[in-house]
Design a protein around this motif. Structure first.
Motif, PDB file in Angstrom:
ATOM      1  N   ALA A 161       0.870  -1.183   0.000  1.00  0.00           N
ATOM      2  CA  ALA A 161       0.000   0.000   0.000  1.00  0.00           C
ATOM      3  C   ALA A 161       0.903   1.228   0.000  1.00  0.00           C
ATOM      4  CB  ALA A 161      -0.897  -0.002   1.236  1.00  0.00           C
ATOM      5  N   ASP A 162       0.736   2.087  -0.999  1.00  0.00           N
ATOM      6  CA  ASP A 162       1.639   3.238  -1.137  1.00  0.00           C
ATOM      7  C   ASP A 162       0.890   4.353  -1.866  1.00  0.00           C
ATOM      8  OD1 ASP A 162       5.072   3.285  -1.145  1.00  0.00           O
ATOM      9  OD2 ASP A 162       3.991   4.940  -2.066  1.00  0.00           O
ATOM     10  N   ASN A 163       1.164   5.592  -1.463  1.00  0.00           N
ATOM     11  CA  ASN A 163       0.523   6.724  -2.156  1.00  0.00           C
ATOM     12  C   ASN A 163       1.441   7.361  -3.200  1.00  0.00           C
ATOM     13  OD1 ASN A 163       2.362   8.176  -0.680  1.00  0.00           O
ATOM     14  ND2 ASN A 163       0.875   9.575   0.260  1.00  0.00           N
ATOM     15  N   PHE A 168       4.064   9.120  -2.948  1.00  0.00           N
ATOM     16  CA  PHE A 168       4.604  10.463  -2.701  1.00  0.00           C
ATOM     17  C   PHE A 168       6.098  10.483  -3.011  1.00  0.00           C
ATOM     18  CE2 PHE A 168       6.218  13.558   0.698  1.00  0.00           C
ATOM     19  CZ  PHE A 168       6.230  14.617  -0.182  1.00  0.00           C
ATOM     20  N   THR A 169       6.853   9.592  -2.415  1.00  0.00           N
ATOM     21  CA  THR A 169       8.285   9.526  -2.716  1.00  0.00           C
ATOM     22  C   THR A 169       8.671   8.194  -3.347  1.00  0.00           C
ATOM     23  OG1 THR A 169       8.706   8.775  -0.460  1.00  0.00           O
ATOM     24  CG2 THR A 169       8.958  11.140  -0.889  1.00  0.00           C
ATOM     25  N   GLY A 170       7.718   7.284  -3.458  1.00  0.00           N
ATOM     26  CA  GLY A 170       8.006   5.982  -4.061  1.00  0.00           C
ATOM     27  C   GLY A 170       7.507   5.930  -5.494  1.00  0.00           C
ATOM     28  N   CYS A 192       8.435  17.381  12.663  1.00  0.00           N
ATOM     29  CA  CYS A 192       7.332  16.639  12.029  1.00  0.00           C
ATOM     30  C   CYS A 192       7.746  15.188  11.828  1.00  0.00           C
ATOM     31  CB  CYS A 192       6.935  17.274  10.706  1.00  0.00           C
ATOM     32  SG  CYS A 192       8.289  17.367   9.511  1.00  0.00           S
ATOM     33  N   TYR A 193       9.009  14.988  11.555  1.00  0.00           N
ATOM     34  CA  TYR A 193       9.525  13.635  11.318  1.00  0.00           C
ATOM     35  C   TYR A 193       9.944  12.972  12.622  1.00  0.00           C
ATOM     36  CZ  TYR A 193      12.296   9.885   9.190  1.00  0.00           C
ATOM     37  OH  TYR A 193      12.819   8.667   8.809  1.00  0.00           O
ATOM     38  N   ASP A 194      10.852  13.640  13.387  1.00  0.00           N
ATOM     39  CA  ASP A 194      11.383  12.908  14.550  1.00  0.00           C
ATOM     40  C   ASP A 194      10.367  12.812  15.685  1.00  0.00           C
ATOM     41  OD1 ASP A 194      12.005  15.563  15.488  1.00  0.00           O
ATOM     42  OD2 ASP A 194      14.048  15.368  14.721  1.00  0.00           O
ATOM     43  N   GLY A 239      18.054  14.717  -1.880  1.00  0.00           N
ATOM     44  CA  GLY A 239      18.860  15.572  -1.023  1.00  0.00           C
ATOM     45  C   GLY A 239      19.632  14.840   0.052  1.00  0.00           C
ATOM     46  N   ARG A 240      19.468  13.508   0.134  1.00  0.00           N
ATOM     47  CA  ARG A 240      20.255  12.813   1.151  1.00  0.00           C
ATOM     48  C   ARG A 240      21.703  12.735   0.700  1.00  0.00           C
ATOM     49  NH1 ARG A 240      16.483   7.884   3.254  1.00  0.00           N
ATOM     50  NH2 ARG A 240      15.404   8.114   1.259  1.00  0.00           N
ATOM     51  N   VAL A 241      22.589  12.612   1.681  1.00  0.00           N
ATOM     52  CA  VAL A 241      23.990  12.857   1.365  1.00  0.00           C
ATOM     53  C   VAL A 241      24.572  11.825   0.406  1.00  0.00           C
ATOM     54  CG1 VAL A 241      24.921  11.723   3.453  1.00  0.00           C
ATOM     55  CG2 VAL A 241      26.186  13.568   2.349  1.00  0.00           C
TER      56      VAL A 241
HETATM   57  P1  NAD Z   1      11.112   6.403   0.855  1.00  0.00           P
HETATM   58  O1  NAD Z   1      10.678   7.817   0.859  1.00  0.00           O
HETATM   59  O2  NAD Z   1      11.872   5.899  -0.320  1.00  0.00           O
HETATM   60  O3  NAD Z   1       9.866   5.440   1.045  1.00  0.00           O
HETATM   61  C1  NAD Z   1       8.707   5.798   1.754  1.00  0.00           C
HETATM   62  C2  NAD Z   1       7.505   5.258   1.002  1.00  0.00           C
HETATM   63  O4  NAD Z   1       6.318   5.601   1.720  1.00  0.00           O
HETATM   64  C3  NAD Z   1       7.358   5.863  -0.398  1.00  0.00           C
HETATM   65  O5  NAD Z   1       7.100   4.851  -1.327  1.00  0.00           O
HETATM   66  C4  NAD Z   1       6.192   6.824  -0.244  1.00  0.00           C
HETATM   67  O6  NAD Z   1       5.495   7.028  -1.448  1.00  0.00           O
HETATM   68  C5  NAD Z   1       5.368   6.138   0.815  1.00  0.00           C
HETATM   69  N1  NAD Z   1       4.483   7.034   1.572  1.00  0.00           N
HETATM   70  C6  NAD Z   1       4.800   8.227   2.142  1.00  0.00           C
HETATM   71  N2  NAD Z   1       3.721   8.750   2.758  1.00  0.00           N
HETATM   72  C7  NAD Z   1       2.712   7.859   2.582  1.00  0.00           C
HETATM   73  C8  NAD Z   1       1.345   7.835   2.977  1.00  0.00           C
HETATM   74  N3  NAD Z   1       0.791   8.831   3.679  1.00  0.00           N
HETATM   75  N4  NAD Z   1       0.595   6.759   2.613  1.00  0.00           N
HETATM   76  C9  NAD Z   1       1.127   5.758   1.878  1.00  0.00           C
HETATM   77  N5  NAD Z   1       2.403   5.728   1.479  1.00  0.00           N
HETATM   78  C10 NAD Z   1       3.188   6.771   1.833  1.00  0.00           C
HETATM   79  O7  NAD Z   1      11.932   6.177   2.187  1.00  0.00           O
HETATM   80  P2  NAD Z   1      12.799   4.946   2.684  1.00  0.00           P
HETATM   81  O8  NAD Z   1      14.189   5.412   2.786  1.00  0.00           O
HETATM   82  O9  NAD Z   1      12.502   3.728   1.920  1.00  0.00           O
HETATM   83  O10 NAD Z   1      12.243   4.803   4.169  1.00  0.00           O
HETATM   84  C11 NAD Z   1      11.308   3.819   4.523  1.00  0.00           C
HETATM   85  C12 NAD Z   1      11.028   3.886   6.012  1.00  0.00           C
HETATM   86  O11 NAD Z   1      12.246   3.724   6.745  1.00  0.00           O
HETATM   87  C13 NAD Z   1      10.416   5.200   6.458  1.00  0.00           C
HETATM   88  O12 NAD Z   1       9.448   4.919   7.459  1.00  0.00           O
HETATM   89  C14 NAD Z   1      11.575   5.944   7.076  1.00  0.00           C
HETATM   90  O13 NAD Z   1      11.155   6.832   8.068  1.00  0.00           O
HETATM   91  C15 NAD Z   1      12.399   4.803   7.644  1.00  0.00           C
HETATM   92  N6  NAD Z   1      13.813   5.187   7.769  1.00  0.00           N
HETATM   93  C16 NAD Z   1      14.611   5.287   6.665  1.00  0.00           C
HETATM   94  C17 NAD Z   1      15.944   5.670   6.808  1.00  0.00           C
HETATM   95  C18 NAD Z   1      16.866   5.764   5.620  1.00  0.00           C
HETATM   96  O14 NAD Z   1      18.044   6.095   5.790  1.00  0.00           O
HETATM   97  N7  NAD Z   1      16.434   5.505   4.413  1.00  0.00           N
HETATM   98  C19 NAD Z   1      16.446   5.975   8.079  1.00  0.00           C
HETATM   99  C20 NAD Z   1      15.598   5.882   9.168  1.00  0.00           C
HETATM  100  C21 NAD Z   1      14.286   5.474   9.016  1.00  0.00           C
END
Ligand code: NAD
Ligand code: UDP
Ligand code: UDP
Length: 335
Positions: free
Chosen positions: A53-55, A57-59, A165-167, A206-208
């Motif tokens: 399930a995904d919206n 937004f970033t995926g 908002c995140y942490d 924007g991640r490093v």
């Molecule tokens: P990402 O942004 O690539 O993936 C997040 C996914 O969630 C995306 O596919 C996005 O479309 C989806 N999404 C966002 N908001 C949504 C919503 N309201 N409903 C449905 N889907 C939604 O990020 P990632 O790096 O794959 O991270 C995945 C998880 O791991 C996240 O919960 C993140 O907080 C956690 N995390 C990641 C890292 C990292 O370094 N990548 C570090 C700490 C925690």
């Protein structure tokens, strides 16, 4: 006697009639970076049926293209801030933008995703009796006053800063997980993920690590944000997926740190990317953003002891594994 009938031809539609999955697994955020690698691994097991399930937004659906149409796979466009009705045995709850650029873009939405989204997934877990794993973050430690960070540390988070908002969202998500566990007996797992990298990271998020690799491939200067002495510890995505599955399958609720304890300053990271990917690029110092944590490194004693897990891939080995993926997406294939 009537003649024996030929067995029916298997087709995706009929398949479900004969196919009894041992495990139905929901992955929220499964179209994202970590989620899509997790789905790849879960789909390797023929006993698993995976629902994403995904919206978006970033995926992206692109990250899952090899599974679309597969009989054991289903992709739903769904925002986790809305209720979701599915019947599953396990929930990997990842949905949430992870990169500062994206989670700061609409901070109220980020909080809703963390709080209402996690509440909905816990309501779902309660209704169907599923085990649920939350991907929390090292950001719950804020700008840590304890180094390296262990799970018992409560953190140093600015509740009104631009990262809150995140942490703080993730901190509430963790609270919800433990309250549903204590109050309703839900089986929970909480992972605190430290910086993770690998193929399929958004090029422009924007991640490093993704910035430096994209810059190196394009031949642009590597932008180290001042002072450059701040540290991070980077875990390759296959190690992370392995840790998440071990946590889900194990007996411990967590929270458990998952990350690679190898710690680097941002200047060291830039120098390593330069050396491995493009020795001709410059390294330039640019302005930083507010509330940037100065140091971060996981203590992974718990993961080692309780999950038998530790990362295998060193930074120097993982960075080159991203290069081909970035080159092909940037239209700059190797000669
Ligand atoms: P990402 O942004 O690539 O993936 C997040 C996914 O969630 C995306 O596919 C996005 O479309 C989806 N999404 C966002 N908001 C949504 C919503 N309201 N409903 C449905 N889907 C939604 O990020 P990632 O790096 O794959 O991270 C995945 C998880 O791991 C996240 O919960 C993140 O907080 C956690 N995390 C990641 C890292 C990292 O370094 N990548 C570090 C700490 C925690
Ligand atoms: N929920 C959901 N799917 C389900 C069951 C519940 O999305 O299968 C949502 C539900 O809409 C609610 C949230 O999860 O907003 C919390 O549910 P719970 O049953 O814990 O609380 P209540 O509905 O009593 O507020
Ligand atoms: N950073 C950097 N150059 C960039 C992007 C980020 O030097 O082009 C730094 C940033 O200041 C921070 C570290 O890299 O100190 C990690 O930032 P990122 O956004 O990747 O992750 P997080 O801050 O969430 O750990």
């Amino acid at each position: 006697h009537s003649a024996a009938k030929a067995p029916p031809t298997p087709s995706p539609l009929r398949f479900s009639k004969f196919f009894q999955p041992n495990m139905r697994i929901l992955v929220t955020g499964g179209a994202g970076f970590i989620g899509s690698h997790l789905v790849d691994r879960l789909m390797e097991n023929e006993k698993n049926e995976v629902i994403v399930a995904d919206n978006y937004f970033t995926g992206s659906k692109d990250n899952l293209k090899k599974w679309i149409g597969h009989p054991r796979f289903e992709l739903i466009r769904h925002d986790v801030t809305e209720p979701l009705l599915v019947e599953v045995d396990q929930i990997y709850h990842l949905a949430c933008p992870a990169s500062p650029i994206f989670y700061k873009y609409n901070p109220v939405k980020t909080i809703k995703t963390n709080v209402i989204g996690t509440l909905n997934m816990l309501g779902l877990a309660k209704r169907v009796g599923a085990r649920i794993l939350l991907t929390s973050t090292s950001e719950v430690y804020g700008d840590p006053l304890v180094h390296p960070q262990e799970e018992s540390y409560w953190g140093n988070v600015n509740p009104i800063g631009v990262r809150s908002c995140y942490d703080e969202g993730k901190r509430v998500a963790e609270t919800l997980m433990f309250d549903y566990h204590r109050q309703h007996g839900i089986e929970i797992r909480v992972a605190r993920i430290f910086n993770t990298y690998g193929p399929r990271m958004n090029i422009d998020d924007g991640r490093v690590v993704s910035n430096f690799i994209a810059q190196a491939v394009r031949g642009e200067p590597l932008t180290v944000q001042a002072p450059g002495t701040q540290t991070r510890s980077f875990c390759y995505v296959s190690d992370m997926v392995d840790g998440l599955i071990r946590l889900m399958e194990g007996e411990n609720t967590g929270p458990i740190n998952l990350g690679n304890p190898g710690e680097f300053t941002m200047v060291e990271l830039a120098e390593t990317v330069k050396e491995l990917i493009n020795p001709n690029v410059e390294i330039s110092m640019v302005e930083n953003t507010p509330d940037d944590p100065r140091q971060r490194k996981p203590n992974i004693t718990k993961a080692k002891e309780l999950l038998g897990w530790e990362p295998k891939i060193k930074l120097r080995d993982g960075l080159p594994l991203m290069e081909e993926d970035f080159r092909s997406r940037l239209g700059k294939p190797t000669n």
